[in-house]
Structures are given as C-alpha cells and as structure tokens.
Design a protein around this motif. Structure first.
Motif, PDB file in Angstrom:
ATOM      1  N   MET A 123       0.807  -1.225   0.000  1.00 35.33           N
ATOM      2  CA  MET A 123       0.000   0.000   0.000  1.00 35.33           C
ATOM      3  C   MET A 123       0.837   1.270   0.000  1.00 35.33           C
ATOM      4  O   MET A 123       0.313   2.361   0.215  1.00 35.33           O
ATOM      5  CB  MET A 123      -0.912   0.010   1.231  1.00 35.33           C
ATOM      6  N   SER A 124       2.133   1.157  -0.270  1.00 29.55           N
ATOM      7  CA  SER A 124       3.005   2.313  -0.068  1.00 29.55           C
ATOM      8  C   SER A 124       2.693   3.467  -1.023  1.00 29.55           C
ATOM      9  O   SER A 124       2.823   4.636  -0.639  1.00 29.55           O
ATOM     10  CB  SER A 124       4.471   1.903  -0.206  1.00 29.55           C
ATOM     11  N   SER A 125       2.301   3.182  -2.252  1.00 24.59           N
ATOM     12  CA  SER A 125       1.979   4.270  -3.181  1.00 24.59           C
ATOM     13  C   SER A 125       0.730   5.020  -2.737  1.00 24.59           C
ATOM     14  O   SER A 125       0.673   6.252  -2.798  1.00 24.59           O
ATOM     15  CB  SER A 125       1.791   3.723  -4.600  1.00 24.59           C
ATOM     16  N   ALA A 126      -0.274   4.282  -2.290  1.00 21.80           N
ATOM     17  CA  ALA A 126      -1.484   4.931  -1.785  1.00 21.80           C
ATOM     18  C   ALA A 126      -1.174   5.734  -0.531  1.00 21.80           C
ATOM     19  O   ALA A 126      -1.691   6.848  -0.348  1.00 21.80           O
ATOM     20  CB  ALA A 126      -2.564   3.893  -1.498  1.00 21.80           C
ATOM     21  N   ALA A 127      -0.321   5.179   0.336  1.00 23.15           N
ATOM     22  CA  ALA A 127       0.046   5.899   1.553  1.00 23.15           C
ATOM     23  C   ALA A 127       0.755   7.207   1.227  1.00 23.15           C
ATOM     24  O   ALA A 127       0.472   8.257   1.820  1.00 23.15           O
ATOM     25  CB  ALA A 127       0.944   5.023   2.424  1.00 23.15           C
ATOM     26  N   ALA A 128       1.681   7.170   0.263  1.00 23.09           N
ATOM     27  CA  ALA A 128       2.406   8.380  -0.123  1.00 23.09           C
ATOM     28  C   ALA A 128       1.467   9.421  -0.728  1.00 23.09           C
ATOM     29  O   ALA A 128       1.571  10.615  -0.428  1.00 23.09           O
ATOM     30  CB  ALA A 128       3.513   8.020  -1.108  1.00 23.09           C
ATOM     31  N   ALA A 129       0.546   8.972  -1.571  1.00 19.77           N
ATOM     32  CA  ALA A 129      -0.408   9.908  -2.175  1.00 19.77           C
ATOM     33  C   ALA A 129      -1.357  10.479  -1.141  1.00 19.77           C
ATOM     34  O   ALA A 129      -1.723  11.661  -1.194  1.00 19.77           O
ATOM     35  CB  ALA A 129      -1.192   9.200  -3.284  1.00 19.77           C
ATOM     36  N   HIS A 130      -1.779   9.640  -0.199  1.00 27.83           N
ATOM     37  CA  HIS A 130      -2.644  10.084   0.890  1.00 27.83           C
ATOM     38  C   HIS A 130      -1.958  11.174   1.711  1.00 27.83           C
ATOM     39  O   HIS A 130      -2.558  12.201   2.056  1.00 27.83           O
ATOM     40  CB  HIS A 130      -2.972   8.896   1.798  1.00 27.83           C
ATOM     41  N   GLN A 131      -0.683  10.936   2.032  1.00 30.22           N
ATOM     42  CA  GLN A 131       0.070  11.927   2.801  1.00 30.22           C
ATOM     43  C   GLN A 131       0.181  13.239   2.037  1.00 30.22           C
ATOM     44  O   GLN A 131       0.016  14.328   2.606  1.00 30.22           O
ATOM     45  CB  GLN A 131       1.470  11.387   3.109  1.00 30.22           C
ATOM     46  N   LYS A 132       0.502  13.163   0.756  1.00 32.05           N
ATOM     47  CA  LYS A 132       0.651  14.376  -0.046  1.00 32.05           C
ATOM     48  C   LYS A 132      -0.659  15.145  -0.135  1.00 32.05           C
ATOM     49  O   LYS A 132      -0.692  16.378   0.002  1.00 32.05           O
ATOM     50  CB  LYS A 132       1.128  14.021  -1.454  1.00 32.05           C
ATOM     51  N   ALA A 133      -1.745  14.436  -0.369  1.00 33.45           N
ATOM     52  CA  ALA A 133      -3.024  15.103  -0.596  1.00 33.45           C
ATOM     53  C   ALA A 133      -3.669  15.594   0.692  1.00 33.45           C
ATOM     54  O   ALA A 133      -4.154  16.728   0.761  1.00 33.45           O
ATOM     55  CB  ALA A 133      -3.986  14.165  -1.327  1.00 33.45           C
ATOM     56  N   PHE A 134      -3.679  14.747   1.708  1.00 34.95           N
ATOM     57  CA  PHE A 134      -4.467  15.023   2.907  1.00 34.95           C
ATOM     58  C   PHE A 134      -3.633  15.317   4.156  1.00 34.95           C
ATOM     59  O   PHE A 134      -4.176  15.749   5.174  1.00 34.95           O
ATOM     60  CB  PHE A 134      -5.391  13.848   3.201  1.00 34.95           C
ATOM     61  N   GLY A 135      -2.331  15.035   4.107  1.00 35.32           N
ATOM     62  CA  GLY A 135      -1.488  15.248   5.275  1.00 35.32           C
ATOM     63  C   GLY A 135      -1.530  14.113   6.270  1.00 35.32           C
ATOM     64  O   GLY A 135      -0.910  14.189   7.336  1.00 35.32           O
ATOM     65  N   LEU A 136      -2.230  13.041   5.962  1.00 40.49           N
ATOM     66  CA  LEU A 136      -2.395  11.909   6.864  1.00 40.49           C
ATOM     67  C   LEU A 136      -2.786  10.700   6.042  1.00 40.49           C
ATOM     68  O   LEU A 136      -3.600  10.805   5.116  1.00 40.49           O
ATOM     69  CB  LEU A 136      -3.484  12.200   7.902  1.00 40.49           C
ATOM     70  N   ASP A 137      -2.218   9.551   6.367  1.00 47.29           N
ATOM     71  CA  ASP A 137      -2.548   8.322   5.645  1.00 47.29           C
ATOM     72  C   ASP A 137      -3.298   7.354   6.546  1.00 47.29           C
ATOM     73  O   ASP A 137      -2.765   6.897   7.561  1.00 47.29           O
ATOM     74  CB  ASP A 137      -1.279   7.644   5.134  1.00 47.29           C
ATOM     75  N   ARG A 138      -4.537   7.076   6.177  1.00 48.70           N
ATOM     76  CA  ARG A 138      -5.275   5.960   6.747  1.00 48.70           C
ATOM     77  C   ARG A 138      -6.019   5.338   5.587  1.00 48.70           C
ATOM     78  O   ARG A 138      -6.674   6.049   4.819  1.00 48.70           O
ATOM     79  CB  ARG A 138      -6.250   6.441   7.832  1.00 48.70           C
ATOM     80  N   GLY A 139      -5.930   4.035   5.414  1.00 50.74           N
ATOM     81  CA  GLY A 139      -6.491   3.382   4.239  1.00 50.74           C
ATOM     82  C   GLY A 139      -7.842   3.926   3.838  1.00 50.74           C
ATOM     83  O   GLY A 139      -8.037   4.422   2.733  1.00 50.74           O
ATOM     84  N   LEU A 140      -8.797   3.844   4.747  1.00 53.24           N
ATOM     85  CA  LEU A 140     -10.106   4.465   4.551  1.00 53.24           C
ATOM     86  C   LEU A 140     -10.270   5.558   5.603  1.00 53.24           C
ATOM     87  O   LEU A 140     -10.119   5.284   6.791  1.00 53.24           O
ATOM     88  CB  LEU A 140     -11.243   3.453   4.714  1.00 53.24           C
ATOM     89  N   PRO A 141     -10.595   6.769   5.199  1.00 62.39           N
ATOM     90  CA  PRO A 141     -10.841   7.820   6.183  1.00 62.39           C
ATOM     91  C   PRO A 141     -12.262   7.772   6.728  1.00 62.39           C
ATOM     92  O   PRO A 141     -12.727   8.723   7.351  1.00 62.39           O
ATOM     93  CB  PRO A 141     -10.595   9.101   5.392  1.00 62.39           C
TER      94      PRO A 141
END
Length: 717
Positions: A123-141
């Motif tokens: 899930m590392s690509s999704a985690a990186a994109a989540h961090q960039k977009a939202f400032g926080l990575d959780r699989g489902l918000p």
C-alpha cells in the motif's frame, strides 16, 4: 471470529463467526474459515532448526542453541562490518505489538538503519499519495460500512470478490440501494461482472484514465468550485495537467472507448455522494503515487472528499496492512506514523525508549533496495513474517541475494521457501495462539485474544526479540507480554498522526475496536500531559459522544477523518499536478505482451500458509497463465497445456487458461506459487520515485507453447 471444538473431529477446532461485528458481520472467506488447519502439528513448525556445519541441512535444535546462534551471527557481522551491515525485514501480517518491537529492536539493539517490510510492496503508493493530498494516511478515512451508503463507487484495480469476499456485501448493498459501481480492471473479474460499468484499460495506463475523467469533469462544468476554493490548494496546475489528456488521446493510451469515459463521469457525478477506492492495480506501478494522486484529484475537484459518505480510500492487501505501517518497521518511520527525520519525533520516541535521540539511526533502504543489497553491504538479515523468495519482484535475483548472506535468521509459522535458506529458523506463534492488536483498513484498532496454547516448542516473536536483545546487551525494554508492549506503544504514538494513546486493551474489548487517532484526554477535556490531543480531527455527533470513564473522559476515536479540515497545517487538501507517462518497461517486437499479476480467492500472498491447507489447494492447486482466445490462437496455445512466459528477468511455466475475461494484449498470472510457475520471476523491480513501490502490475513478456520454447533457463539478471 472465535474458535470452538469442531464437530466430529476429536481435538479439532473450527472458526465461530461473530455476526455482530460491524466490518464483516461474521462473514469469512475460505481462507478464514479453514485457518484452524494451520494449527496442526503436521502443518506448522514445532521446534527451532539450525543449519548443520557438517551436513549443511537444517536440523532440530533447542531454543537456547538457536537463539545463541542468531546472536552470534548478528554480533559477528556487526563487529566485522558495522551496525548497518545487519538488516531487518518485517511483515504486514505482524501484530501492532510485534511491528513496534521489531522497529525498536533494529534501532535500539542492532543500531541499524536497514529495516523495512513487505508492506512496501502493498500500500506504499497509496500511503504516499494520501500523505501528499491530505497530510495523513489511513487506508479508509471512513468506516467500511459507509461504502454501502454512498451514491457511486469507482473501484480501481481491485478484484474484491476474490481478495476480500466478506467486504463484497458492501458493494452489493450499494447497488441494492440504488447506487452504482464502476470497476476499473484490465480483466473481467467476478467483481467487474457485478459492476454497472466495467472499464478495461491496458495495464499501466490508470494514470491516463484518471486524468481523462477529470478532463471531462472540467469540460462539462461538473467541478465543485466552492469546495475547491475553500478546502484545497493547487487546483490550477492540476487542472492544466488534466486538460492535456483529452478523451481521444486517453482512448489511444488506455484502450477505453470515449463513450465509456463519458458514462463513467456521468455515473460518478450524478449522485450527491461518491467514492474512489483503489487497490494494488494502480498502486503497484513505477508511477503509483502519481496515479493514486490523479484519482484523489477526481474526488477533490468534484467535492467528493472531506464530508460524510464521500472520499478517497485504499483497500488493504495484508492482514495488518494498516497497523503494520504505523509503528516503526518502515525504513523512514517511527511509532505513531512519525517521520524518522523529524527532530521532535526522534526526541519523543527516544524519551519513551530511554535512549539519546542522536543514537537513533536515520532512514535506511526501502524493501526491494534492501533485498537487492543483501550479500553486498548487507551481510546478515533477521526476517519475520515474510517470504520474499516468492513475493519479491525479480524473485530469482532476490533468492540469489538471500543465498549470498553471511547469516540469515527467519522467524515464521511454517517452513517457507525463504526459511529453507536460513541458518536458523525460529518457530513462532500464530493468530489463535497469541494475543495482540491489529488495525483494519478503516483505522479501527482491534484486539485479538489468545484462544489456544501453542505447541511446547513454539515461542512468540516478542519472546524472540526479548531473548535476542538480552543476548546482545539490552536487558530491559523488550517485554514478552503483548499488553505491556501495547502500553509502551501508546506512549510512543502519543501526539503522532496515528495516535493510539487513548486506546487500551480494555476499551478494545468493550467497544469492538477504536478508530485512531484517539488521544488520551484528561478529565477536563484537554489533551493528556503528553500533549497528544489532535483537535483538528473533529467529530460529528453521529460518531458518538465521549463516554465518561472511572478516571477521565474518553476520546471517542475518529471514525471519519477530514470532516472539517484536512491534516495539513492550513487545513487544506493538495491537488497533484501529474501527467501520464509510460510504464518503466513497454512492449516491443521481442516482448510483445503485457503481463499483470494478482491473486486468486483460495490462496493468499506468497501462499506459504494457504498452500498447506488441503481444501484451499484443491480449489487452487497451482499457477496458470490466463490469456485471450485471440492470443491463444496466434501462438497455438491449448487449454491446460503448459505455456512459457519469458521476460527480461526470467521465465515461468504454467498451464494455459484461455478466457475472454482478459485483454488480447495482456496475460495474467497469480503470484502465490514458487518454483517453475513463480510469477515474480518475471516482474519488474522498477521503483516509484516517492513510495519505492516496485512495478508488479506491468512488464513486457513473450508467451510461447512449452514445446516451442527455448529449452534453456532464459535470461535471469
């Protein structure tokens, strides 16, 4: 779920479902239902193994001998080559307590920066994109159950019907309630067959597809301008990038007809609420972070984020895929999802660990880069809960690197293909034999209680780390009781993005899980003395009011993130200004077909455990090559006869499965098997520049009948 005696089987155990549990309502797939088979003595390891210097074979040993051998192996390499010559490799199936202790062991006991885990492949690509977009990575918000209540779901690169069957009910209920489902997948899977619209892009072109949909949203005036202005930044650059991907160009790149693109936009924008959910398809690419960013752009531009029943989410691929990446077994991370390069984070965690901040090593290599360096700069490896001989890209090369090590120790439940290469194999407890916590894809921390006693010769991973730490000179700080480890994890995570400080084993048992962030809140409602409050993650009344405990007010946890603000300091989400680029390896005259890989319902990950369950093996006995009838006719393939698939890295042989469910320019292979049918002998280790995710999902191959193929071993690099 729970365990109970199995009827008609003396001493046997069966899984007992829990219909009241909100995520799956008691439903299990075949892998969960048959999991008790892995508790049997004839299936799992029941005692340590040490490689004999005389015979060269793995032979039974007692625990003291095995642990002494591991300690000597790690110490010898460290003294000869330095601390960073010792590496640690973890797994996304480890409990939170194990992942936390493993990261601490690497940095405090070994003093090495060289630690990463197989979740880097997940899930590392999704985690990186989540961090960039939202400032926080959780699989489902948001909770998974929200999926059934939204208006439209775009499911990208996920065959949920086979990879997470119990979760499929949420999509079924979505459609029963009048919602629509769009599935993006190069194969017509069981999940795609259930969709209102199936888009079948060429593998590696998901980024262009997402940009093309956003182009149409802009062109048709379907953006939510108020949301964009009030809650985001970076829209002009992202819009300009999308407008360069007009529908006809996107059709040429992806193979998805323009009318289908337009229909997808209509279905997605028609209801008030909508979601995009991605999985490994768009993520396991050398541009996976940008690809996920483009799908997030679609949500942001249409106002489908930061409000109930809408947003972007990522579907987890491993048993503890979310929690496994939160507490320190990643190369660049400390517990609580803190950054290893953040001085304040280092100060906080070092204080909890009782060590100077400057003693903590910096970031190390990512997973594939770590495996690639084995036998060179990295001379010893401690591996827990992973099987890279089967699961890593360019697997033959990784197997060669593992064989070249000065010392390899593996802790696992079964004698996996990787464990067979080890100098020492340590048999450890599994799911029913230990207590601990995991974290679901929705950020719900769950308590799993021990149900049965392990065999006499089996110990927990926490015991292994405790004993090794003592042998290596660290007598304290590595308890064997998982609740004691969790209590320290709470303190280490306090104030971090993944704040568990308000979560206890008692709460987890009483509340069927608690969503993070959940800071420890004092009786006056302020953050506890450790400053762990996260006021920016506001709660809605529908999420429940804080319950008053005996000592202080409980924070209720955070089921839904971003309802008032995103986690960046200014509270705004970030658009990603991204453009399509080709896969790292395109087809040509020598390798004219695209290979994509994935799972089947009856096997799991590298298959180290599921291949030992008779019922699952009967359903999925071995690898296969799925190809379109037109490709089959062109090469003379016959159903069930062996095909040879060759890439620039190696070859694999497996029976043909001819079906119109796959694109004519694409073949599919599942990746659960070792040996001649090992799909990852073929895959490309080209890495995403941000997430360091390998490009599992697309590489160039040629496909031949076995009788016509070169009898040689094929190229291996």
């Amino acid at each position: 779920m729970g365990l109970a005696p199995a009827e008609g089987e003396p001493g046997g155990l069966a899984v007992v479902e829990r219909p009241e549990f909100p995520v799956n309502r008691g439903a299990l797939c075949g892998k969960g239902r048959t999991a008790p088979a892995l508790l049997a003595r004839g299936v799992r390891l029941t005692g340590p193994l040490v490689r004999s210097p005389v015979s060269g074979e793995l032979e039974p040993a007692d625990w003291r001998t095995a642990l002494d051998r591991v300690a000597r192996g790690l110490t010898g390499v460290g003294e000869s080559y330095g601390a960073d010559a010792c590496a640690v490799f973890g797994g996304g199936g480890l409990t939170n307590e194990k992942a936390y202790a493993l990261g601490k062991f690497a940095r405090v006991v070994l003093g090495t920066s060289q630690i990463d885990y197989n979740g880097r492949f997940c899930m590392s690509s999704a985690a990186a994109a989540h961090q960039k977009a939202f400032g926080l990575d959780r699989g489902l918000p948001f909770p998974l159950e929200d999926v059934s209540r939204t208006g439209c779901v775009i499911l990208v690169g996920s065959n949920l019907a086979e990879t997470m069957p119990p979760a499929l009910r949420h999509l079924t209920e979505l459609r029963e309630a009048g919602g629509t489902l769009i599935v993006v997948d190069p194969r017509r899977t069981r999940t795609a067959e259930a969709a209102d619209l199936h888009l079948a892009p060429r593998p590696g072109t998901d980024l262009a597809l997402a940009l093309g949909l956003l182009h149409l949203v802009v062109a048709q005036g379907l953006t939510d301008d108020e949301f964009v202005a009030e809650r985001t930044v970076g829209w002009p650059a992202a819009r300009a990038a999308a407008m360069a991907h007009w529908p006809e160009l996107v059709e040429r790149i992806t193979g998805v007809p323009v009318p289908q693109l337009r229909e997808a936009v209509r279905l997605f924008t028609a209801p008030r609420d909508a979601m995009v959910l991605t999985a490994r398809g768009p993520e396991q690419q050398s541009k996976g972070t940008d690809t996920v960013g483009a799908w997030i752009n679609l949500c942001l531009a249409t106002g489908r984020a930061g409000r109930p029943l809408s947003g972007y989410g990522c579907l987890t691929g491993q048993g503890n895929g979310q929690g496994g990446r939160e507490h320190g077994q990643k190369a660049d991370q400390l517990p609580g999802y803190r950054r290893l390069t953040d001085p304040a984070a280092r100060e906080h965690v070092a204080r909890v660990w009782g060590v100077p901040p400057q003693s903590l090593p910096g970031p190390g290599r990512s997973a594939y880069e770590l495996l690639d360096a084995l036998g060179g700069e990295l001379r010893a490896l401690l591996l827990m809960g992973s099987n890279p001989v089967v699961s890593a890209p360019r697997a033959a090369h990784v197997e060669e690197r593992l064989r070249s090590l000065d010392f390899l120790a593996v802790a696992d439940v079964v004698l996996s293909e990787t464990a067979r290469l080890a100098d020492v194999v340590l048999p450890v407890t599994q799911w029913a034999e230990e207590s601990g916590t995991t974290t679901s894809l929705e950020g719900r921390v769950l308590l799993r209680r021990q149900a049965v006693e392990p065999p006499d010769g089996v110990r927990s991973d926490l015991y292994v780390l405790h004993e090794l730490a003592a042998r290596l000179g660290v007598e304290k700080g590595f308890p064997t009781d998982p609740e004691e480890v969790f209590e320290e994890l709470r303190r280490a995570s306090a104030g971090g993005p993944a704040d568990y400080s308000g979560i206890t084993y008692r709460r987890l048992a009483e509340e069927q899980g608690v969503f993070w962030p959940c800071p420890d809140v004092g009786a006056d409602g302020d953050a506890g003395a450790d400053g762990s409050g996260r006021p920016e993650q506001s709660e809605r009344p529908e999420q429940g009011e804080p319950a008053v405990g005996a000592a202080h007010t409980r924070h209720p946890g955070t089921p839904r993130l971003f309802l008032d603000r995103f986690a960046h300091p200014d509270g705004r989400a970030r658009f990603a200004a991204v453009s399509h680029r080709p896969a790292a390896e395109e087809t040509d005259a020598e390798y004219p077909v695209v290979l994509t890989t994935g799972r089947v319902v009856a096997q799991y990950q590298s298959g180290a455990q599921t291949r030992r369950v008779a019922e699952l093996n009967a359903a999925a006995p071995g690898p296969f090559v799925e190809l379109h009838p037109r490709l089959a006719e062109r090469i003379g393939a016959v159903e069930g006869e062996p095909l040879v698939v060759v890439s620039r890295r190696g070859r694999a042989v497996a029976p043909a499965r001819i079906t119109g469910a796959v694109r004519p320019d694409t073949v599919f292979m599942p990746f659960h098997w070792p040996g001649g049918g090992r799909a990852n002998s073929l895959t490309n280790p080209a890495l995403d520049p941000t997430s360091r995710m390998p490009e599992f999902k697309t590489c160039a191959v040629r496909v031949e009948r076995a009788a016509q193929a070169d009898a040689g071993p094929g190229p291996v690099s």
